[in-house]
Design a protein around this motif. Structure first.
Motif, PDB file in Angstrom:
ATOM      1  N   GLU A   5     -98.002   1.554  21.630  1.00 58.30           N
ATOM      2  CA  GLU A   5     -96.859   1.382  22.531  1.00 58.30           C
ATOM      3  C   GLU A   5     -96.936   2.349  23.699  1.00 58.30           C
ATOM      4  OE1 GLU A   5     -93.473   1.822  20.012  1.00 58.30           O
ATOM      5  OE2 GLU A   5     -93.753  -0.113  19.005  1.00 58.30           O
ATOM      6  N   GLU A   6     -97.341   3.583  23.434  1.00 54.52           N
ATOM      7  CA  GLU A   6     -97.452   4.557  24.523  1.00 54.52           C
ATOM      8  C   GLU A   6     -98.584   4.188  25.484  1.00 54.52           C
ATOM      9  OE1 GLU A   6     -97.103   8.623  24.071  1.00 54.52           O
ATOM     10  OE2 GLU A   6     -95.534   8.574  22.535  1.00 54.52           O
ATOM     11  N   VAL A   7     -99.677   3.722  24.937  1.00 59.40           N
ATOM     12  CA  VAL A   7    -100.788   3.307  25.790  1.00 59.40           C
ATOM     13  C   VAL A   7    -100.389   2.100  26.623  1.00 59.40           C
ATOM     14  CG1 VAL A   7    -103.140   2.359  25.813  1.00 59.40           C
ATOM     15  CG2 VAL A   7    -102.569   4.270  24.287  1.00 59.40           C
ATOM     16  N   ALA A   8     -99.628   1.148  26.025  1.00 63.49           N
ATOM     17  CA  ALA A   8     -99.190  -0.046  26.755  1.00 63.49           C
ATOM     18  C   ALA A   8     -98.346   0.346  27.960  1.00 63.49           C
ATOM     19  CB  ALA A   8     -98.408  -0.969  25.825  1.00 63.49           C
ATOM     20  N   ALA A   9     -97.448   1.308  27.769  1.00 63.60           N
ATOM     21  CA  ALA A   9     -96.593   1.731  28.882  1.00 63.60           C
ATOM     22  C   ALA A   9     -97.415   2.327  30.018  1.00 63.60           C
ATOM     23  CB  ALA A   9     -95.569   2.746  28.366  1.00 63.60           C
ATOM     24  N   VAL A  10     -98.426   3.113  29.687  1.00 63.67           N
ATOM     25  CA  VAL A  10     -99.274   3.728  30.716  1.00 63.67           C
ATOM     26  C   VAL A  10    -100.081   2.656  31.448  1.00 63.67           C
ATOM     27  CG1 VAL A  10    -101.277   5.225  31.077  1.00 63.67           C
ATOM     28  CG2 VAL A  10     -99.390   5.976  29.613  1.00 63.67           C
ATOM     29  N   VAL A  11    -100.644   1.687  30.719  1.00 59.13           N
ATOM     30  CA  VAL A  11    -101.445   0.636  31.349  1.00 59.13           C
ATOM     31  C   VAL A  11    -100.587  -0.220  32.261  1.00 59.13           C
ATOM     32  CG1 VAL A  11    -102.846  -1.425  30.913  1.00 59.13           C
ATOM     33  CG2 VAL A  11    -103.127   0.598  29.470  1.00 59.13           C
ATOM     34  N   GLU A  12     -99.386  -0.575  31.792  1.00 60.09           N
ATOM     35  CA  GLU A  12     -98.503  -1.403  32.623  1.00 60.09           C
ATOM     36  C   GLU A  12     -98.116  -0.667  33.897  1.00 60.09           C
ATOM     37  OE1 GLU A  12     -95.484  -2.177  29.766  1.00 60.09           O
ATOM     38  OE2 GLU A  12     -96.495  -3.956  28.938  1.00 60.09           O
ATOM     39  N   GLY A  13     -97.873   0.625  33.796  1.00 57.22           N
ATOM     40  CA  GLY A  13     -97.550   1.414  34.992  1.00 57.22           C
ATOM     41  C   GLY A  13     -98.731   1.476  35.945  1.00 57.22           C
ATOM     42  N   HIS A  14     -99.922   1.609  35.393  1.00 56.45           N
ATOM     43  CA  HIS A  14    -101.132   1.677  36.215  1.00 56.45           C
ATOM     44  C   HIS A  14    -101.343   0.352  36.955  1.00 56.45           C
ATOM     45  CE1 HIS A  14    -105.099   3.453  37.161  1.00 56.45           C
ATOM     46  NE2 HIS A  14    -105.518   2.187  37.162  1.00 56.45           N
TER      47      HIS A  14
END
Length: 552
Positions: free
Chosen positions: A505-514
Motif C-alpha cells: 500500500e505504501e509503495v502504491a501511494a508513492v508510484v501513483e504520486g510519481h
C-alpha cells in the motif's frame, strides 16, 4: 653496467596466503610460488582467492618458469588457474610435484606445463636465472630455499622455514650452505618468511610432538584413536603412524586428500610403515577399537571435511562414539576458532574424548620464531632485506627485528601486494604500485574481482531480500495491479503476509504520486526508497530491496 632486477609481489604481503612473486630481468620473468588464500567469513561463497595474475597477461610469452618452494596450497594452489591461460614449466621437489600434478589433472591443465623435479643442492638454469636449491625444514616434506643468481647478485628466498635441530626425517635447514654463499658471493637481497616474527624464542622440534602423541596412545590403550592433522604434514603423520604401529594398531586414512598424500609419500619413501599395518578405512569395524588408528583431515573444522562430517554423524566411513578418542594435532588457524570449537562440541556430544593443543602439546609451528629469524639473518648477512609471507603486522615486526640487529633502516624495504622493488647498482628501492594487487575470487567456474558481490551476499545472508513488483501503464498514467512485495529471509512466516500487504500500500501511494507528477525518470529509485523506509521502520532490518518495474 649490470641490468637491474625487478621483483613484483602479486600476493603474500599482507596475508598469509596467495604467495606469488615475479622476478624480472633481461626481458624474462621467473615466478616464485603461485598459491591461494583461503576465504574468510567476509567472502561468502568464494572457493579460493588468487594472486594478482592479471599482471602476467602482458608478460605471458616472457615467463621462463615457476619455482614452487613447497607443497602447501598457499604456495601451489593457484597454478592450475594460472595455467588456464599461461604456459610455463614448474620446478619443485618430487613430493611437491606430486601434489601439483593432481591439481593440474583435475582441471585438465597438465598439458600446459612441464613438471621438472629438483633435489637438494641442485642447480638449474631457468632462462638466464641461475638457481640453486637448499634444503629447509618446514611442516611439509622437501621444502627448498632458493638462491637465485642475477646480474645484481644473489637473491635468497627463505621459503617457509624453521630451524629444527632434530627433524623427523633428519633433513635440517642447511645453514652451512647459506653461510658459504654469503661468504663467497654475498647475499644481495634476502626475502624471508615473517609468519612468527612477533613471537620471541624458538619453535619446538617436531619430534617433541611425537613424544606427546605416544603418551596419548599409551593413555588410551583400549580406545580407537582418530588423529586429525593437515594432509600435507607427512612428518606428523609419520609420528602418528609410528606410535600406532608400536602399540599394535592398524592405520587407516580418512579424507580424500589424506588418502592421496599418504599414498604419494609412501611411494616416494617419505612415509615409512609396514604394509601389514595399513588398512582401508572401510575395514576399521573388523578390529577392536584398541587396535585401530585413523589419520584424518579436518582438524580446522571445515564444513565438508572428513572429521567435521564424522562429528555430525554424516561420515560414510566411520561412526564416532564413546569408544573413540579424537586428537586434533593442530592449532586453530586465526578465524577458525569458532568452527573448531563447534566441531569439538559435536564430537563430545557423540561420546568421544577429545584431545587438542589447548590441553597437551600435540602441535608445533612450522615457522621460525624470532631467535630463528635472527640466526638466518646472521648467517645470510644480506645487503638488503624485504620481509615476505605474512600479514602487515608480521612484516613490520620482521623489519623491526632486522633493524634491531643493526641493519641500516634504508636497507630494509617494506612492500605490499601490487608493489615492485628494484635492485640495481644504486641499491634497492620500492617503485610503488605497478599493479592492483587485488584479490581475484574463484566462484565455481568463474574468477571475479571486487568486494561488491560479497557485500550483497552478506546482506542476503544476514537480512534477506524483498522484491517489489510494480506493473503499470505510462500511457494511461496508472498502476495496472497493486504492487506486490515478495520476500525471502526477511521476517518469519507468521508476520510476513501482513507486512507485505501493508508495504504494498505504501509503495502504491508513492508510484501513483510519481505517475501523477508526469516524471519520466527515477521511478525505480522512488520504489526502492519507499520499500526500504517501510521495511526499516516496521522491522528495524535492512534487507536487499529489489524493485522490478514492468511497463505495459
Amino acid at each position: 653496467m649490470p641490468e637491474s632486477v625487478q621483483i613484483t609481489f602479486l600476493g603474500g604481503l599482507g596475508d598469509i596466503g596467495r604467495n606469488c612473486a615475479a622476478i624480472e630481468c633481461g626481458g624474462e620473468v621467473l615466478l616464485l610460488d603461485c598459491g591461494v588464500l583461503f576465504p574468510d567469513e567476509d567472502m561468502p561463497g568464494a572457493d579460493f582467492v588468487l594472486p594478482d595474475l592479471e599482471y602476467l597477461r602482458d608478460r605471458a610469452d616472457r615467463i621462463v618458469g615457476c619455482i614452487c618452494t613447497h607443497g602447501h596450497e598457499d604456495h601451489i594452489g593457484a597454478l592450475s588457474h594460472a595455467l588456464d591461460w599461461l604456459s610455463f614449466p614448474v620446478y619443485a621437489s618430487p613430493f611437491t610435484l606430486g601434489l601439483i600434478r593432481h591439481r593440474l589433472e583435475e582441471r585438465d591443465a597438465i598439458d600446459r606445463t612441464s613438471l621438472i623435479p629438483i633435489g637438494d643442492h641442485d642447480r638449474h638454469r631457468i632462462g638466464s636465472f641461475d638457481c640453486e636449491f637448499i634444503p629447509v625444514t618446514h611442516s611439509v616434506p622437501s621444502g627448498l630455499i632458493s638462491a637465485i643468481r642475477t646480474p645484481q647478485g644473489v637473491i635468497l628466498h627463505s621459503s617457509d622455514f624453521k630451524l629444527d635441530l632434530n627433524p623427523v626425517d633428519g633433513r635440517r635447514t642447511d645453514l652451512a650452505r647459506i653461510g658459504s654463499i654469503a661468504h663467497d658471493e654475498g647475499v644481495r637481497l634476502l626475502l624471508c618468511d615473517s609468519t612468527n616474527s612477533e613471537i620471541p624464542g624458538s619453535s619446538r622440534s617436531e619430534t617433541e610432538v611425537g613424544e606427546v602423541l605416544r603418551g596419548v596412545f599409551a593413555a588410551h590403550p583400549d580406545r580407537r584413536l582418530v588423529v586429525a592433522a593437515f594432509a600435507s604434514h607427512i612428518h606428523r603423520v609419520q609420528q602418528v603412524a609410528d606410535a600406532a604401529v608400536d602399540s599394535g594398531r592398524k592405520v587407516a586414512t580418512l579424507g580424500l586428500s589424506m588418502k592421496r598424500n599418504f599414498a604419494l609419500a609412501r611411494e616416494l619413501g617419505l612415509l615409512r610403515l609396514p604394509d601389514h599395518s595399513v588398512i582401508d578405512v572401510s575395514e576399521c569395524e573388523r578390529f577392536p577399537p584398541g587396535q585401530v588408528c585413523v589419520v584424518a583431515t579436518g582438524s580446522q573444522g571445515e564444513t565438508r571435511s572428513a572429521l567435521a562430517m564424522a562429528a555430525t554423524g554424516d561420515s560414510r566411513w566411520i561412526n564416532i562414539g564413546p569408544e573413540d578418542t579424537v586428537v586434533l594435532s593442530s592449532s586453530p588457524i586465526p578465524g577458525n576458532e569458532a568452527r573448531v570449537a563447534r566441531m569439538i562440541n559435536n564430537l563430545v556430544r557423540r561420546g568421544a574424548d577429545v584431545v587438542h593443543s589447548g590441553q597437551l602439546d600435540v602441535h608445533t609451528t612450522g615457522h621460525g620464531k624470532q631467535d630463528e629469524l635472527r640466526t638466518l639473518h646472521t648467517v645470510a648477512d644480506p645487503e638488503y632485506f624485504v620481509p615476505v609471507h605474512g600479514e602487515s603486522r608480521h612484516l613490520a615486526a620482521h623489519a623491526a627485528l632486522a633493524t634491531g640487529m643493526g641493519m641500516p633502516p634504508d636497507r630494509v624495504v617494506l612492500a605490499r601486494d601490487g608493489q615492485q622493488v628494484e635492485l640495481s647498482d644504486h641499491g634497492l628501492v620500492n617503485r610503488g604500485q605497478v599493479t592492483s594487487g587485488d584479490y581475484y575470487y574463484v566462484n565455481g567456474r568463474l574468477i571475479e574481482s571486487g568486494q561488491e558481490l560479497f557485500r550483497e551476499r552478506s546482506i542476503l545472508g544476514g537480512q534477506g531480500v524483498v522484491n517489489v513488483v510494480v506493473v503499470l501503464s505510462r500511457a494511461k498514467g496508472r498502476l495496472l495491479a497493486r504492487p506486490r512485495l515478495e520476500s525471502k529471509g526477511w521476517v518469519g512466516a507468521d508476520k510476513v503476509e501482513d507486512l507485505e500487504l501493508a508495504g504494498s500500500e505504501e509503495v502504491a501511494a508513492v508510484v501513483e504520486g510519481h505517475l501523477a507528477s508526469g516524471e519520466t525518470d527515477g521511478l525505480e529509485r522512488a520504489v526502492r526508497r519507499a520499500a526500504g523506509q517501510f521495511v526499516n521502520h516496521n522491522t528495524g532490518r535492512r534487507p536487499m530491496i529489489v524493485p522490478i518495474i514492468i511497463e505495459v
